[in-house]
Design an enzyme around this catalytic site. Sequence first.
Site, PDB file in Angstrom:
ATOM      1  N   LYS A  41       2.155  -2.256   4.572  1.00 23.18           N
ATOM      2  CA  LYS A  41       1.946  -0.810   4.536  1.00 23.18           C
ATOM      3  C   LYS A  41       2.946  -0.137   5.460  1.00 23.18           C
ATOM      4  CE  LYS A  41      -1.040   1.171   7.459  1.00 23.18           C
ATOM      5  NZ  LYS A  41      -0.312   2.267   8.045  1.00 23.18           N
TER       6      LYS A  41
ATOM      7  N   ASN B 123      -1.221  -2.893  14.352  1.00 20.68           N
ATOM      8  CA  ASN B 123      -0.573  -1.589  14.421  1.00 20.68           C
ATOM      9  C   ASN B 123      -1.426  -0.465  15.005  1.00 20.68           C
ATOM     10  OD1 ASN B 123      -2.344  -1.466  12.259  1.00 20.68           O
ATOM     11  ND2 ASN B 123      -0.981  -0.235  10.992  1.00 20.68           N
TER      12      ASN B 123
ATOM     13  N   HIS C 145       2.872 -16.128   3.586  1.00 19.14           N
ATOM     14  CA  HIS C 145       1.479 -16.532   3.390  1.00 19.14           C
ATOM     15  C   HIS C 145       0.532 -15.752   4.298  1.00 19.14           C
ATOM     16  CE1 HIS C 145       3.462 -20.145   1.797  1.00 19.14           C
ATOM     17  NE2 HIS C 145       4.120 -20.174   2.925  1.00 19.14           N
TER      18      HIS C 145
ATOM     19  N   ALA D 179       2.597 -18.551   8.459  1.00 15.73           N
ATOM     20  CA  ALA D 179       1.352 -18.267   7.735  1.00 15.73           C
ATOM     21  C   ALA D 179       0.312 -17.659   8.677  1.00 15.73           C
ATOM     22  CB  ALA D 179       0.814 -19.542   7.108  1.00 15.73           C
TER      23      ALA D 179
ATOM     24  N   TYR E 199      -0.062  -9.777   7.612  1.00 16.51           N
ATOM     25  CA  TYR E 199      -0.287  -8.329   7.596  1.00 16.51           C
ATOM     26  C   TYR E 199       0.892  -7.665   8.284  1.00 16.51           C
ATOM     27  CZ  TYR E 199      -1.921  -3.658   8.437  1.00 16.51           C
ATOM     28  OH  TYR E 199      -2.011  -2.290   8.463  1.00 16.51           O
TER      29      TYR E 199
ATOM     30  N   ASN F 245      11.273 -14.587   9.726  1.00 20.61           N
ATOM     31  CA  ASN F 245      10.285 -15.422   9.036  1.00 20.61           C
ATOM     32  C   ASN F 245       8.959 -15.351   9.782  1.00 20.61           C
ATOM     33  OD1 ASN F 245       9.711 -17.463   6.877  1.00 20.61           O
ATOM     34  ND2 ASN F 245       9.045 -18.580   8.693  1.00 20.61           N
TER      35      ASN F 245
ATOM     36  N   ARG G  86       0.789  -1.228   0.000  1.00 20.41           N
ATOM     37  CA  ARG G  86       0.000   0.000   0.000  1.00 20.41           C
ATOM     38  C   ARG G  86       0.820   1.277   0.000  1.00 20.41           C
ATOM     39  NH1 ARG G  86      -3.793  -0.987   4.948  1.00 20.41           N
ATOM     40  NH2 ARG G  86      -4.151   1.236   4.654  1.00 20.41           N
TER      41      ARG G  86
END
Length: 165
Positions: free
Chosen positions: A60, A95, A72, A89, A75, A86, A42
């Site tokens: 973002k 945030n 995978h 998934a 966010y 790492n 984003r």
Amino acid sequence: GAMFMDDLVHVAPGAVVEPGALLKGPTFIGPGSEVRQGAYLRGGCLVGRGCVVGHTTEMKNSVMLDGAKAGHFAYLGDSVLGREVNLGAGTKLANLKIIERPYHIKVGDVVYHVARRKFGAIMGDYCQTGCNSVTNPGTVMGKGCLAAPCVSVPAGFHKAKSVIR
């Protein structure tokens, strides 16, 4: 087949952006990195060398240093991932606090006040999260920390090599 929403996206030689990814600038994708199908960057994103922004991963205002992977369904909001981090998934780096208050992070005897509305996680080099883990807003993990699967990582500082269960 990828969508570039403006001309402020730089894809370095050797990087791969798969069809179906959507990228907004400013964004930099480093050499040898992969942005997989369905990824959504984003803006305000810096992806280092040899990183993976995975399938349906949203990113973002975040930084991924060399070798970091969010392979995978992740966010990454307002966050920094150290080298070779790492994310398992389904990892979410939350945030935004539910109740708007400043962030206070205590490291040893020093308290750091962070005057930001949004602050995800800062993860030191070689940290790992298990599948479906969540970091609370304002989480700082020292080098080599591990978060178990399905864990809600408490906000604040976690010293190097901590195991969070």
